[in-house]
Design a protein around this motif. Structure first.
Motif, PDB file in Angstrom:
ATOM      1  N   THR A  50       0.828  -1.202   0.000  1.00  0.00           N
ATOM      2  CA  THR A  50       0.000   0.000   0.000  1.00  0.00           C
ATOM      3  C   THR A  50       0.867   1.259   0.000  1.00  0.00           C
ATOM      4  N   SER A  51       2.189   1.093   0.009  1.00  0.00           N
ATOM      5  CA  SER A  51       3.063   2.264   0.041  1.00  0.00           C
ATOM      6  C   SER A  51       3.005   3.043  -1.266  1.00  0.00           C
ATOM      7  N   GLY A  52       2.824   4.355  -1.127  1.00  0.00           N
ATOM      8  CA  GLY A  52       2.904   5.220  -2.300  1.00  0.00           C
ATOM      9  C   GLY A  52       1.572   5.658  -2.868  1.00  0.00           C
ATOM     10  N   LEU A  53       0.459   5.070  -2.371  1.00  0.00           N
ATOM     11  CA  LEU A  53      -0.856   5.483  -2.875  1.00  0.00           C
ATOM     12  C   LEU A  53      -1.028   6.991  -2.683  1.00  0.00           C
ATOM     13  N   GLY A  54      -1.511   7.665  -3.694  1.00  0.00           N
ATOM     14  CA  GLY A  54      -1.742   9.112  -3.602  1.00  0.00           C
ATOM     15  C   GLY A  54      -0.508   9.964  -3.890  1.00  0.00           C
ATOM     16  N   THR A  55       0.639   9.344  -4.202  1.00  0.00           N
ATOM     17  CA  THR A  55       1.870  10.128  -4.402  1.00  0.00           C
ATOM     18  C   THR A  55       2.258  10.226  -5.876  1.00  0.00           C
ATOM     19  N   ASP A  56       3.260  11.073  -6.127  1.00  0.00           N
ATOM     20  CA  ASP A  56       3.781  11.214  -7.494  1.00  0.00           C
ATOM     21  C   ASP A  56       4.650  10.034  -7.914  1.00  0.00           C
ATOM     22  N   ILE A  57       5.036   9.187  -6.971  1.00  0.00           N
ATOM     23  CA  ILE A  57       5.763   7.968  -7.364  1.00  0.00           C
ATOM     24  C   ILE A  57       4.856   7.150  -8.280  1.00  0.00           C
ATOM     25  N   LEU A  58       3.543   7.235  -8.048  1.00  0.00           N
ATOM     26  CA  LEU A  58       2.595   6.557  -8.932  1.00  0.00           C
ATOM     27  C   LEU A  58       2.306   7.377 -10.192  1.00  0.00           C
ATOM     28  N   GLN A  59       2.237   8.701 -10.019  1.00  0.00           N
ATOM     29  CA  GLN A  59       1.775   9.567 -11.111  1.00  0.00           C
ATOM     30  C   GLN A  59       2.843   9.901 -12.144  1.00  0.00           C
ATOM     31  N   LYS A  60       4.075  10.140 -11.678  1.00  0.00           N
ATOM     32  CA  LYS A  60       5.113  10.629 -12.589  1.00  0.00           C
ATOM     33  C   LYS A  60       6.094   9.510 -12.918  1.00  0.00           C
ATOM     34  N   TRP A  61       6.224   9.209 -14.190  1.00  0.00           N
ATOM     35  CA  TRP A  61       7.115   8.148 -14.631  1.00  0.00           C
ATOM     36  C   TRP A  61       8.351   8.752 -15.262  1.00  0.00           C
ATOM     37  N   GLY A  62       9.510   8.255 -14.867  1.00  0.00           N
ATOM     38  CA  GLY A  62      10.772   8.795 -15.370  1.00  0.00           C
ATOM     39  C   GLY A  62      11.110   8.275 -16.751  1.00  0.00           C
ATOM     40  N   PHE A  63      11.050   6.956 -16.940  1.00  0.00           N
ATOM     41  CA  PHE A  63      11.328   6.375 -18.259  1.00  0.00           C
ATOM     42  C   PHE A  63      10.193   6.743 -19.205  1.00  0.00           C
ATOM     43  N   SER A  64      10.537   7.168 -20.415  1.00  0.00           N
ATOM     44  CA  SER A  64       9.505   7.504 -21.399  1.00  0.00           C
ATOM     45  C   SER A  64       8.883   6.213 -21.939  1.00  0.00           C
ATOM     46  N   PRO A  65       7.654   6.295 -22.457  1.00  0.00           N
ATOM     47  CA  PRO A  65       7.027   5.105 -23.067  1.00  0.00           C
ATOM     48  C   PRO A  65       7.893   4.540 -24.187  1.00  0.00           C
ATOM     49  N   GLU A  66       8.562   5.418 -24.951  1.00  0.00           N
ATOM     50  CA  GLU A  66       9.432   4.958 -26.049  1.00  0.00           C
ATOM     51  C   GLU A  66      10.607   4.150 -25.502  1.00  0.00           C
ATOM     52  N   PHE A  67      11.182   4.653 -24.407  1.00  0.00           N
ATOM     53  CA  PHE A  67      12.313   3.960 -23.789  1.00  0.00           C
ATOM     54  C   PHE A  67      11.877   2.575 -23.311  1.00  0.00           C
TER      55      PHE A  67
END
Lengths: 318, 254
Positions: free
Chosen positions: A119-136
């Motif tokens: 349940t760690s991370g619910l509601g945070t940007d760790i879930l919302q913001k992805w570093g690797f691009s979809p292309e990568f």
């Protein structure tokens, strides 16, 4: 096996790597420096809080992408300096997780399941913001398409049951390298003090390199089996490496070297000074023993651990 | 009255809040000093617990990282990360834990940023990232947060939400799927803040000796209720003695 041979045999350019230890403790530094000396690059690194070793691999240009929870090194670098530079200047691909999430990813890899929930991370940007691009992600066919996923708890019945969980994809590195206090000739491992996530990282990997302060006959490892964490058959290479975690600590053997880490902190801030650091302390020596010689017996003696504390009591750490 | 530093004041203010028999999760630096001080001030039977897996360490010297060998000496047990975080996620032990955290930015609902300032993909300033902070903030019963009271830290909207507080307030934490919990206290070098029981918005709860409320307000970029603020008692000679003689005789954190 020598460290040079172990590294050249198992650590290939572009391979997926994880190293053991945590911030300034029990990083497999002899192996890290050997990877840098052999100029093995394009590594995909999996880290929780592996600290000094991660920063040096990034600083030397060995890392193409990193999945990481914490790029810091305690008091000596609240944010690891070369890690910070590499991200701010767009030098590496990166993806952020939490420490527990990365631990679960190694654990899933070790267990052979595709993911584990938390349940760690619910509601945070760790879930919302992805570093690797979809292309990568699309191009890197060994990576899952998603950083993570959120799912409704399929077993929920009571109000207090968690409504949702975060699913973390498993990690299976090509190679994990750990440094430990003691190993048998066949590879049985005994870690003294905290194990961090070394055991999960070791079991998740296709190949495991173990360096150790003390190498003993396999029979001796059987006298106190309760103190062992990893069986011999997981281990691909055992390297006897005195001060193999230096300049990070190895509990019961030696402390971290505050002088070296402070020097590193100063030199890492400037590109030219950092190049001179690499030239003198990494490329300028043939192996870890020569680095230890360069540091000098007096300093190594100063950080020697005492009994029963397991660290260098009274060491000047200012 | 002896002179004390603001760091020492912060450590003492937090230490006074720790209850006896609580399990104290702490990170590096000032939070470690606070946890150590609590054992001598308000909570002799509190247990210091590190994310690295060390439980109830005998801290003869102050550790400079949560993986410092100093946390491994004379523990109840030396485990690993998997165990440590599971203890906090566990429905029976998690609520008994008080977490001490720090961050680069905080918002009115006590959410924290320790990842990046500016654009996430190519940030102006990159920080360490979550480490165990997001896990602790997600799991444990209550948290105490250390912040520096300077401009740019108390912001309306975080550049990156690393660790959950009350999210948007009004029950959104539970709606997101997190356990009850969240920040109880924010301790800075000038003041302490708490969170309104209903709205879960931050309010000014206290200010340090010699500090004016206006001085604090200058650094806070969101509307803040100051009506409940009272003076915070200074560090006593006895507390300072504990910090300097028992917790950090080498003076590594001042």
């Amino acid at each position: 096996m020598s460290m040079a041979e172990a590294i050249s045999r198992f650590v290939k350019p572009g391979c997926h790597l994880s190293i053991g230890g945590f911030t300034l403790n029990r990083n497999p530094m002899a192996a890290v420096y050997e990877i840098i000396r052999q100029r093995i690059d394009n590594l995909h690194l999996y880290a929780h809080s592996n600290g000094q070793g991660v920063d040096e691999l990034i600083g030397a240009g060995c890392v193409r992408a990193i999945e990481i929870a914490y790029g810091g090194n305690g008091r000596f670098a609240p944010t690891c300096i070369r890690f910070r530079k590499a991200i701010e200047t767009g030098q590496i691909h990166f993806e952020d997780y939490s420490n527990y999430q990365m631990t679960l990813r190694f654990m899933a890899g070790a267990m052979g399941v595709p993911f584990l929930p938390t349940t760690s991370g619910l509601g945070t940007d760790i879930l919302q913001k992805w570093g690797f691009s979809p292309e990568f992600r699309e191009a890197e066919t060994r990576l899952p398409r998603e950083k993570l996923l959120v799912m409704d708890n399929p077993f929920r019945r009571q109000d207090e049951d968690p409504p949702k969980v975060v699913l973390l994809p498993a990690v299976n590195p090509d190679v994990t390298i750990i440094h430990v206090q003691k190993a048998g000739r066949e590879g049985t491992v005994s870690i003294n003090g905290l194990t961090f996530a070394d055991v999960e990282q070791a079991k998740a990997a296709r190949h495991l390199i173990v360096s150790c302060e003390e190498l003993v006959e396999e029979d001796e490892m059987r006298l106190e089996p309760g103190e062992n964490q990893l069986p011999f058959f997981l281990v691909d290479a055992v390297v006897h490496q005195f001060y193999g975690a230096y300049p990070t600590a190895c509990y019961g053997c030696y402390d971290y070297d505050p002088q070296f880490l402070k020097m590193y902190q100063r030199l890492a801030k400037d590109d030219a000074l950092y190049a001179s650091y690499l030239g003198e302390y990494v490329y300028g020596v043939d192996n870890h023993q020569q680095l230890c010689d360069l540091v000098g017996r007096e300093q190594l003696q100063r950080i020697r651990a005492v009994n029963p504390q397991g660290y260098a009591a009274g060491l000047d750490r200012r | 009255m002896m002179d004390y530093t603001l760091t020492e004041m912060m450590a003492v203010v937090a230490a006074r809040e720790i209850r006896d028999e609580e399990i104290v999760f702490c990170g590096t630096g000032i939070s470690m000093l606070a946890a150590m001080a609590a054992k001598h001030i308000s909570a002799p039977r509190s247990v210091i617990f590190f994310e690295t897996g060390a439980i109830d360490s005998l801290l003869e010297e102050i550790p400079l990282a949560v993986a410092d060998s100093r946390v491994m000496y004379h523990t109840a047990l030396n485990g690993g990360l998997a165990d440590a975080f599971a203890t906090m996620q566990n429905p029976f032990t998690g609520p008994r834990v008080v977490g001490i955290l720090g961050a680069a930015q905080i918002d009115p609902f006590g959410n924290l940023n320790s990842t990046a300032i500016g654009d996430y993909d190519q940030p102006r300033i990159r920080f360490s990232g979550s480490g165990g902070a997001c896990d602790v903030a997600s799991f444990v019963g209550r948290t105490i947060i250390f912040m520096r009271q300077v401009k740019g830290r108390f912001v309306e909207k975080l550049d990156y939400l690393t660790s959950p507080g009350y999210l948007d307030g009004n029950g959104s934490r539970q709606r997101a799927g997190l356990r009850p919990g969240g920040p109880e206290l924010v301790v800075t070098d000038k003041a302490v803040f708490r969170f309104d029981e209903k709205s879960k918005r931050m309010y000014l709860a206290g200010y340090y000796p010699g500090i004016k409320v206006a001085e604090i307000m200058e650094t806070v970029e969101f509307p803040l209720d100051c009506n409940r603020a009272v003076p915070v008692p200074a560090v006593t000679d006895k507390e300072l003695q504990i910090l300097r003689q028992k917790c950090d005789p080498q003076g590594l954190i001042r």
